[in-house]
Design an enzyme around this catalytic site. Structure first.
Site, short mmCIF file in Angstrom:
data_model
loop_
_atom_site.label_atom_id
_atom_site.label_comp_id
_atom_site.label_asym_id
_atom_site.label_seq_id
_atom_site.Cartn_x
_atom_site.Cartn_y
_atom_site.Cartn_z
N GLY A 87 0.78 -1.23 0.00
CA GLY A 87 0.00 0.00 0.00
C GLY A 87 0.81 1.28 0.00
N SER A 88 2.10 1.20 0.38
CA SER A 88 2.91 2.42 0.38
C SER A 88 4.37 2.06 0.17
CB SER A 88 2.72 3.21 1.69
OG SER A 88 3.38 2.58 2.76
N TYR B 16 15.90 -5.57 13.51
CA TYR B 16 15.56 -5.45 12.09
C TYR B 16 16.62 -6.11 11.22
CZ TYR B 16 14.89 -3.11 7.53
OH TYR B 16 14.73 -2.84 6.19
N1 LIG Z 1 13.38 2.00 1.90
C1 LIG Z 1 14.60 1.52 1.99
O1 LIG Z 1 15.59 2.26 2.00
C2 LIG Z 1 14.85 0.03 2.09
C3 LIG Z 1 16.18 -0.41 2.09
C4 LIG Z 1 16.44 -1.77 2.15
C5 LIG Z 1 15.41 -2.67 2.24
N2 LIG Z 1 14.12 -2.22 2.24
C6 LIG Z 1 13.07 -3.25 2.33
O2 LIG Z 1 12.12 -3.04 1.30
C7 LIG Z 1 10.82 -3.38 1.77
C8 LIG Z 1 9.89 -2.20 1.62
O3 LIG Z 1 10.45 -1.11 2.35
P1 LIG Z 1 9.77 0.32 2.41
O4 LIG Z 1 10.88 1.26 2.74
O5 LIG Z 1 8.91 0.55 1.24
O6 LIG Z 1 8.88 0.18 3.72
P2 LIG Z 1 7.68 1.13 4.24
O7 LIG Z 1 7.79 1.12 5.73
O8 LIG Z 1 7.72 2.42 3.53
O9 LIG Z 1 6.41 0.29 3.77
C9 LIG Z 1 6.14 -0.95 4.35
C10 LIG Z 1 4.68 -1.29 4.12
O10 LIG Z 1 4.38 -2.44 4.92
C11 LIG Z 1 3.20 -2.18 5.64
N3 LIG Z 1 3.21 -2.90 6.91
C12 LIG Z 1 4.02 -2.66 7.97
N4 LIG Z 1 3.69 -3.46 8.99
C13 LIG Z 1 2.65 -4.22 8.57
C14 LIG Z 1 1.85 -5.23 9.20
N5 LIG Z 1 2.06 -5.60 10.47
N6 LIG Z 1 0.87 -5.79 8.48
C15 LIG Z 1 0.63 -5.42 7.21
N7 LIG Z 1 1.34 -4.46 6.57
C16 LIG Z 1 2.34 -3.87 7.26
C17 LIG Z 1 3.19 -0.68 5.86
O11 LIG Z 1 1.89 -0.19 6.15
C18 LIG Z 1 3.74 -0.17 4.54
O12 LIG Z 1 2.73 0.03 3.59
C19 LIG Z 1 11.01 -3.81 3.23
O13 LIG Z 1 11.12 -5.21 3.29
C20 LIG Z 1 12.31 -3.16 3.63
O14 LIG Z 1 12.96 -3.85 4.68
C21 LIG Z 1 13.81 -0.89 2.17
#
Ligand SMILES: NC(=O)c1ccc[n+]([C@@H]2O[C@H](COP(=O)([O-])OP(=O)(O)OC[C@H]3O[C@@H](n4cnc5c(N)ncnc54)[C@H](O)[C@@H]3O)[C@@H](O)[C@H]2O)c1
Length: 256
Positions: free
Chosen positions: A22-23, A163
């Site tokens: 969703g985001s 994490y």
């Molecule tokens: N953004 C970065 O810099 C980055 C870097 C490395 C890895 N990642 C990985 O990429 C993936 C996406 O990251 P992101 O930055 O878009 O994360 P984000 O926090 O922006 O989005 C995560 C999404 O998961 C949902 N979510 C969280 N907890 C939840 C729950 N209990 N039940 C259902 N939905 C839930 C949130 O509402 C959100 O929409 C993750 O696995 C993250 O670890 C991100």
């Protein structure tokens, strides 16, 4: 920002389930798979952005994405969400485990409760969504699973031990699932993003100096956007990567 240009014809009409769709990166993935003509269902806990995304894509996609409000900490709710997606779209053929919570936390203040809660979001659902979709995937003749890990666990970062441990665990789990499910025609891979400029990152942690320092370490000298994760994920989900399994694809602009 990168534009997703490749078309993967085998993803058209495919039943795809994305967690955290969703985001952030997940929203780019939901949009990216929908643009391939896939039948996308996405799980998220954030009601407002998820509804807005589903509404926005409903008019422009071959199949309107299905938003399933679910807290991934709840294992029974995961089973119900998978059943709901499958009732709408048929057996899940592509599972993307993207949801996570990257709150910073101090080792010396950490409780057992915090650790368990963190892993109940960041690690456990990766196993239990796979468990929930596996019977349908096996019966359908195969599928693909893409799990989002992170380069952060390889960088000795001190500000989020639970994490980063979960993200390292996802790599082990990816390999274990690949071994277990490979004979049934299911491939399981992971993507390790670098620092991706989601709205959450920009609100909470991105500073001009921090971003400049990261770009300085990357071979490719621009910020990484959520859309940059779409191509690697489509590739690992599609038959274009037919003999690739148990692997981690680093998508970090050449920082590692
Ligand atoms: N953004 C970065 O810099 C980055 C870097 C490395 C890895 N990642 C990985 O990429 C993936 C996406 O990251 P992101 O930055 O878009 O994360 P984000 O926090 O922006 O989005 C995560 C999404 O998961 C949902 N979510 C969280 N907890 C939840 C729950 N209990 N039940 C259902 N939905 C839930 C949130 O509402 C959100 O929409 C993750 O696995 C993250 O670890 C991100």
């Amino acid at each position: 920002m990168s534009e997703q240009t490749a078309t993967f014809p085998d993803l058209k009409d495919k039943a795809v389930l994305i967690t955290g769709g969703g985001s952030g990166i997940g929203a780019a993935l939901t949009e990216g798979f929908a643009a391939q003509g896939a039948r996308v269902a996405f799980i998220d806990i954030a009601e407002a952005p998820s509804r807005a995304l589903a509404d926005r894509l409903a008019g422009t996609s071959r199949h309107a994405p299905l938003f399933i409000h679910t807290d991934l900490k709840d294992l029974e709710a995961i089973s119900r969400a998978v059943a709901q997606a499958e009732a709408a779209h048929g057996p899940t053929r592509v599972l993307v485990n993207n949801a996570a919570l990257d709150d910073r936390h101090e080792l010396l203040d950490m409780t057992g409760e915090y650790w368990d809660e963190n892993h109940a979001i960041n690690l456990r659902p990766v196993a239990f969504t796979a468990k929930a979709v596996a019977p349908g995937m096996i019966a359908a003749g195969g599928g693909t699973i893409v799990n989002f890990t992170s380069t952060s666990y390889m960088l000795n970062i001190g500000s989020m031990p639970a994490y980063t441990a979960a993200k390292a665990g996802i790599v082990g789990l990816t390999k274990g699932l690949a071994g277990r499910l490979g004979p049934d025609g299911i491939r399981v891979n992971a993507i390790a993003p670098g620092w991706v400029m989601t709205e959450r990152q920009k609100e909470l942690w991105v500073t001009e100096e921090g971003l400049a320092a990261m770009i300085d370490r990357q071979c490719l000298k621009r910020a990484i956007e959520p859309e940059d994760m779409v191509g690697p994920c489509l590739f690992l989900a599609s038959g274009a990567s037919a003999m690739i399994t148990a692997q981690v694809l680093i998508a970090d602009g050449g920082m590692m």
